[in-house]
Write an enzyme that holds these catalytic residues in place. Structure first.
Site, PDB file in Angstrom:
ATOM      1  N   HIS A   1      -5.573   2.347  -5.527  1.00  0.00           N
ATOM      2  CA  HIS A   1      -5.030   3.442  -4.699  1.00  0.00           C
ATOM      3  C   HIS A   1      -6.136   4.088  -3.861  1.00  0.00           C
ATOM      4  O   HIS A   1      -6.360   5.295  -3.927  1.00  0.00           O
ATOM      5  CB  HIS A   1      -4.327   4.486  -5.579  1.00  0.00           C
ATOM      6  CG  HIS A   1      -3.210   5.185  -4.846  1.00  0.00           C
ATOM      7  ND1 HIS A   1      -2.036   5.551  -5.436  1.00  0.00           N
ATOM      8  CD2 HIS A   1      -3.098   5.594  -3.554  1.00  0.00           C
ATOM      9  CE1 HIS A   1      -1.251   6.150  -4.562  1.00  0.00           C
ATOM     10  NE2 HIS A   1      -1.886   6.187  -3.403  1.00  0.00           N
ATOM     11  N   GLN A   2      -6.795   3.257  -3.079  1.00  0.00           N
ATOM     12  CA  GLN A   2      -7.919   3.732  -2.275  1.00  0.00           C
ATOM     13  C   GLN A   2      -7.664   3.615  -0.776  1.00  0.00           C
ATOM     14  O   GLN A   2      -8.542   3.900   0.031  1.00  0.00           O
ATOM     15  CB  GLN A   2      -9.199   2.957  -2.620  1.00  0.00           C
ATOM     16  CG  GLN A   2      -9.194   1.496  -2.150  1.00  0.00           C
ATOM     17  CD  GLN A   2     -10.530   0.805  -2.352  1.00  0.00           C
ATOM     18  OE1 GLN A   2     -10.853   0.400  -3.454  1.00  0.00           O
ATOM     19  NE2 GLN A   2     -11.299   0.631  -1.292  1.00  0.00           N
TER      20      GLN A   2
ATOM     21  N   GLU B   1       0.334   2.916 -12.553  1.00  0.00           N
ATOM     22  CA  GLU B   1      -1.080   3.199 -12.227  1.00  0.00           C
ATOM     23  C   GLU B   1      -1.593   4.512 -12.823  1.00  0.00           C
ATOM     24  O   GLU B   1      -2.800   4.695 -12.999  1.00  0.00           O
ATOM     25  CB  GLU B   1      -1.285   3.213 -10.709  1.00  0.00           C
ATOM     26  CG  GLU B   1      -0.616   4.365  -9.992  1.00  0.00           C
ATOM     27  CD  GLU B   1      -0.866   4.339  -8.480  1.00  0.00           C
ATOM     28  OE1 GLU B   1      -0.584   3.302  -7.852  1.00  0.00           O
ATOM     29  OE2 GLU B   1      -1.353   5.351  -7.945  1.00  0.00           O
TER      30      GLU B   1
ATOM     31  N   ARG C   1       3.986   2.566  -2.479  1.00  0.00           N
ATOM     32  CA  ARG C   1       4.006   3.136  -3.819  1.00  0.00           C
ATOM     33  C   ARG C   1       4.332   2.009  -4.794  1.00  0.00           C
ATOM     34  O   ARG C   1       5.138   1.115  -4.481  1.00  0.00           O
ATOM     35  CB  ARG C   1       5.076   4.235  -3.943  1.00  0.00           C
ATOM     36  CG  ARG C   1       4.698   5.583  -3.355  1.00  0.00           C
ATOM     37  CD  ARG C   1       3.615   6.320  -4.167  1.00  0.00           C
ATOM     38  NE  ARG C   1       3.251   7.592  -3.573  1.00  0.00           N
ATOM     39  CZ  ARG C   1       2.221   7.798  -2.748  1.00  0.00           C
ATOM     40  NH1 ARG C   1       1.451   6.806  -2.391  1.00  0.00           N
ATOM     41  NH2 ARG C   1       1.961   9.006  -2.296  1.00  0.00           N
TER      42      ARG C   1
ATOM     43  N   THR D   1       0.858  -1.196   0.000  1.00  0.00           N
ATOM     44  CA  THR D   1       0.000   0.000   0.000  1.00  0.00           C
ATOM     45  C   THR D   1       0.894   1.246   0.000  1.00  0.00           C
ATOM     46  O   THR D   1       0.415   2.340   0.278  1.00  0.00           O
ATOM     47  CB  THR D   1      -0.933   0.048   1.238  1.00  0.00           C
ATOM     48  OG1 THR D   1      -0.123  -0.007   2.413  1.00  0.00           O
ATOM     49  CG2 THR D   1      -1.944  -1.072   1.246  1.00  0.00           C
TER      50      THR D   1
ATOM     51  N   ASP E   1      -2.390  -2.021  -3.577  1.00  0.00           N
ATOM     52  CA  ASP E   1      -3.270  -0.856  -3.704  1.00  0.00           C
ATOM     53  C   ASP E   1      -2.606   0.174  -4.614  1.00  0.00           C
ATOM     54  O   ASP E   1      -3.215   1.177  -4.970  1.00  0.00           O
ATOM     55  CB  ASP E   1      -3.523  -0.254  -2.316  1.00  0.00           C
ATOM     56  CG  ASP E   1      -4.496   0.918  -2.370  1.00  0.00           C
ATOM     57  OD1 ASP E   1      -5.610   0.729  -2.914  1.00  0.00           O
ATOM     58  OD2 ASP E   1      -4.157   2.021  -1.906  1.00  0.00           O
TER      59      ASP E   1
HETATM   60  P1  NAD Z   1       6.289   8.070   7.378  1.00  0.00           P
HETATM   61  O1  NAD Z   1       7.215   9.108   6.842  1.00  0.00           O
HETATM   62  O2  NAD Z   1       5.611   8.308   8.683  1.00  0.00           O
HETATM   63  O3  NAD Z   1       7.048   6.662   7.482  1.00  0.00           O
HETATM   64  C1  NAD Z   1       7.896   6.179   6.486  1.00  0.00           C
HETATM   65  C2  NAD Z   1       8.942   5.312   7.166  1.00  0.00           C
HETATM   66  O4  NAD Z   1       9.734   4.714   6.150  1.00  0.00           O
HETATM   67  C3  NAD Z   1       9.874   6.106   8.089  1.00  0.00           C
HETATM   68  O5  NAD Z   1       9.949   5.480   9.351  1.00  0.00           O
HETATM   69  C4  NAD Z   1      11.204   6.066   7.356  1.00  0.00           C
HETATM   70  O6  NAD Z   1      12.322   6.070   8.232  1.00  0.00           O
HETATM   71  C5  NAD Z   1      11.078   4.749   6.609  1.00  0.00           C
HETATM   72  N1  NAD Z   1      12.030   4.624   5.523  1.00  0.00           N
HETATM   73  C6  NAD Z   1      12.599   5.613   4.764  1.00  0.00           C
HETATM   74  N2  NAD Z   1      13.473   5.055   3.902  1.00  0.00           N
HETATM   75  C7  NAD Z   1      13.455   3.725   4.133  1.00  0.00           C
HETATM   76  C8  NAD Z   1      14.182   2.638   3.566  1.00  0.00           C
HETATM   77  N3  NAD Z   1      15.087   2.818   2.615  1.00  0.00           N
HETATM   78  N4  NAD Z   1      13.917   1.412   4.041  1.00  0.00           N
HETATM   79  C9  NAD Z   1      13.014   1.208   5.028  1.00  0.00           C
HETATM   80  N5  NAD Z   1      12.331   2.198   5.616  1.00  0.00           N
HETATM   81  C10 NAD Z   1      12.547   3.441   5.153  1.00  0.00           C
HETATM   82  O7  NAD Z   1       5.234   7.815   6.209  1.00  0.00           O
HETATM   83  P2  NAD Z   1       3.792   7.156   6.350  1.00  0.00           P
HETATM   84  O8  NAD Z   1       2.779   8.230   6.603  1.00  0.00           O
HETATM   85  O9  NAD Z   1       3.869   5.980   7.261  1.00  0.00           O
HETATM   86  O10 NAD Z   1       3.557   6.669   4.829  1.00  0.00           O
HETATM   87  C11 NAD Z   1       4.353   5.636   4.268  1.00  0.00           C
HETATM   88  C12 NAD Z   1       4.114   5.587   2.769  1.00  0.00           C
HETATM   89  O11 NAD Z   1       2.775   5.143   2.515  1.00  0.00           O
HETATM   90  C13 NAD Z   1       4.167   6.978   2.068  1.00  0.00           C
HETATM   91  O12 NAD Z   1       5.498   7.304   1.702  1.00  0.00           O
HETATM   92  C14 NAD Z   1       3.294   6.783   0.856  1.00  0.00           C
HETATM   93  O13 NAD Z   1       4.105   6.376  -0.237  1.00  0.00           O
HETATM   94  C15 NAD Z   1       2.374   5.627   1.259  1.00  0.00           C
HETATM   95  N6  NAD Z   1       0.962   6.042   1.339  1.00  0.00           N
HETATM   96  C16 NAD Z   1       0.035   5.362   0.592  1.00  0.00           C
HETATM   97  C17 NAD Z   1      -1.301   5.718   0.660  1.00  0.00           C
HETATM   98  C18 NAD Z   1      -2.363   4.981  -0.130  1.00  0.00           C
HETATM   99  O14 NAD Z   1      -3.490   5.474  -0.261  1.00  0.00           O
HETATM  100  N7  NAD Z   1      -2.067   3.797  -0.667  1.00  0.00           N
HETATM  101  C19 NAD Z   1      -1.696   6.771   1.500  1.00  0.00           C
HETATM  102  C20 NAD Z   1      -0.721   7.439   2.258  1.00  0.00           C
HETATM  103  C21 NAD Z   1       0.608   7.063   2.173  1.00  0.00           C
END
Ligand code: NAD
Length: 330
Positions: free
Chosen positions: A294-295, A262, A233, A231, A257
């Site tokens: 992507h929901q 996409e 990217r 979920t 997702d």
């Molecule tokens: P966040 O910034 O709170 O957490 C991301 C985590 O990933 C951090 O702890 C960071 O240290 C870690 N990270 C960075 N580089 C890394 C690596 N190389 N290996 C392992 N971990 C690593 O972000 P979040 O709010 O938890 O969101 C995470 C991701 O979810 C977003 O970047 C976005 O791509 C995705 N997202 C998807 C949807 C959706 O609708 N599908 C919605 C919101 C976010």
């Protein structure tokens, strides 16, 4: 502040308009931002973008020449914006750093449960009065090992829920989170997470380092029959490698997702046309693959939070104030 809202859908308008209450002049446009559509921003001081809008250097030049001086992202990720190009043209950028991490984590769990207990298949069968159980065998989650890659806001929520199912949590992140450790998770190297996890869920951002994190080599280190959930990217996963792993049975199940290609497919109703993407068309025929468009973010609470923070970012831009949600190059 006159703001053109690109990629707008009826639900964006429904959340932004009442919350805005006339503060900013919002102009809703359905097209995604790209070089061809950027002129739609003529006369605006700001644009409001979502995940499939492409603010590359060329589009940013067009926006800057039109007088646009701010980009308000109504999402957390900013991999679709050329930050250096925006900085060069004096365009400020802000995002919505967190909007219901619970909603995204809960969607990841919904995918996991659906896929494991074959609810998607059972639903279709029962509608045709087919009550056979063949092919619907799942496994107990209790006692299984769940690998969580990226333990930020969403990864932590996911780990917490899975710990509640009685799972053992293996975590991988560039930083260890005390609150994730407090859930009982163990941090360790990716290799260990790959080789010991029954289920792996991706919650790290897309960066050059995480691009194709799940490739043929990573898949080769996993247990036979691992379930993979994404979920995060799309490009975290090398899709052809995953298709090969599904075909060989090394990967037991896949729920996504997000998908590498996409853009132009997700968020569109293509039911009356031929799906242009052969990989996606293939994936959605597999019984052990589940795709949503992507929901994961799409809850009432998240839409409310997105509207609130986006408008407050525009307030800061309009007033020339520092914005706590600013995104800067480098
Ligand atoms: P966040 O910034 O709170 O957490 C991301 C985590 O990933 C951090 O702890 C960071 O240290 C870690 N990270 C960075 N580089 C890394 C690596 N190389 N290996 C392992 N971990 C690593 O972000 P979040 O709010 O938890 O969101 C995470 C991701 O979810 C977003 O970047 C976005 O791509 C995705 N997202 C998807 C949807 C959706 O609708 N599908 C919605 C919101 C976010």
């Amino acid at each position: 502040m006159k703001t053109v809202v690109f990629s707008s859908k009826p639900y964006d308008r429904a959340s932004l308009v009442p919350m805005n209450a006339g503060r900013h002049d919002l102009v809703f446009q359905e097209p995604r931002l790209n070089v061809a559509t950027a002129p739609l921003a003529a006369g605006a001081e700001a644009v409001c973008l979502f995940v499939h809008d492409r603010a590359d250097a060329e589009a940013i030049d067009i926006l800057a020449n039109l007088g646009v001086r701010a980009i308000a992202l109504r999402c957390a990720g900013f991999n679709n914006v050329d930050l250096a190009a925006a900085a060069n043209r004096g365009i400020r950028i802000a995002r919505v750093p967190a909007y219901s991490p619970h909603g995204v984590a809960e969607h990841a769990v919904a995918l996991l449960l659906t896929l494991n207990r074959r609810i998607h298949r059972a639903y279709n069968r029962v509608r045709e009065s087919n009550f056979s159980l063949d092919g619907l065998l799942g496994f107990d989650l209790h006692g299984k090992t769940v690998g969580v890659i990226g333990t930020g806001r969403i990864g932590e929520c996911f780990a917490r829920i899975m710990a509640g199912f009685g799972c053992r949590i293996l975590a991988y992140d560039v930083f260890e989170s005390p609150s994730v450790l407090a859930v009982g998770a163990e941090y360790g190297p990716l290799e260990r997470l790959f080789s010991e996890s029954h289920i792996i869920s991706l919650h790290c951002p897309l960066t050059p380092r995480t691009h194709h994190l799940i490739d043929a080599t990573a898949l080769g280190k996993m247990r036979d029959g691992t379930m993979l959930i994404n979920t995060g990217r799309g490009p975290l996963i090398d899709t052809p490698a995953v298709i090969n792993a599904l075909k060989s049975g090394r990967l037991g199940a896949l729920a996504i997702d997000v998908y590498e290609e996409e853009e132009g497919v997700f968020y569109e109703d293509l039911s009356g046309s031929i799906l242009p993407d052969d990989q996606l068309a293939r994936l959605i025929t597999y019984p052990n693959v589940l795709v949503t468009g992507h929901q994961a973010f799409f809850t009432r609470e998240a839409m409310q939070a997105i509207a609130e923070v986006t408008l407050s970012n525009l307030d800061d831009f309009a007033a020339g104030r520092d914005c706590p949600n600013a995104v800067k190059a480098g």
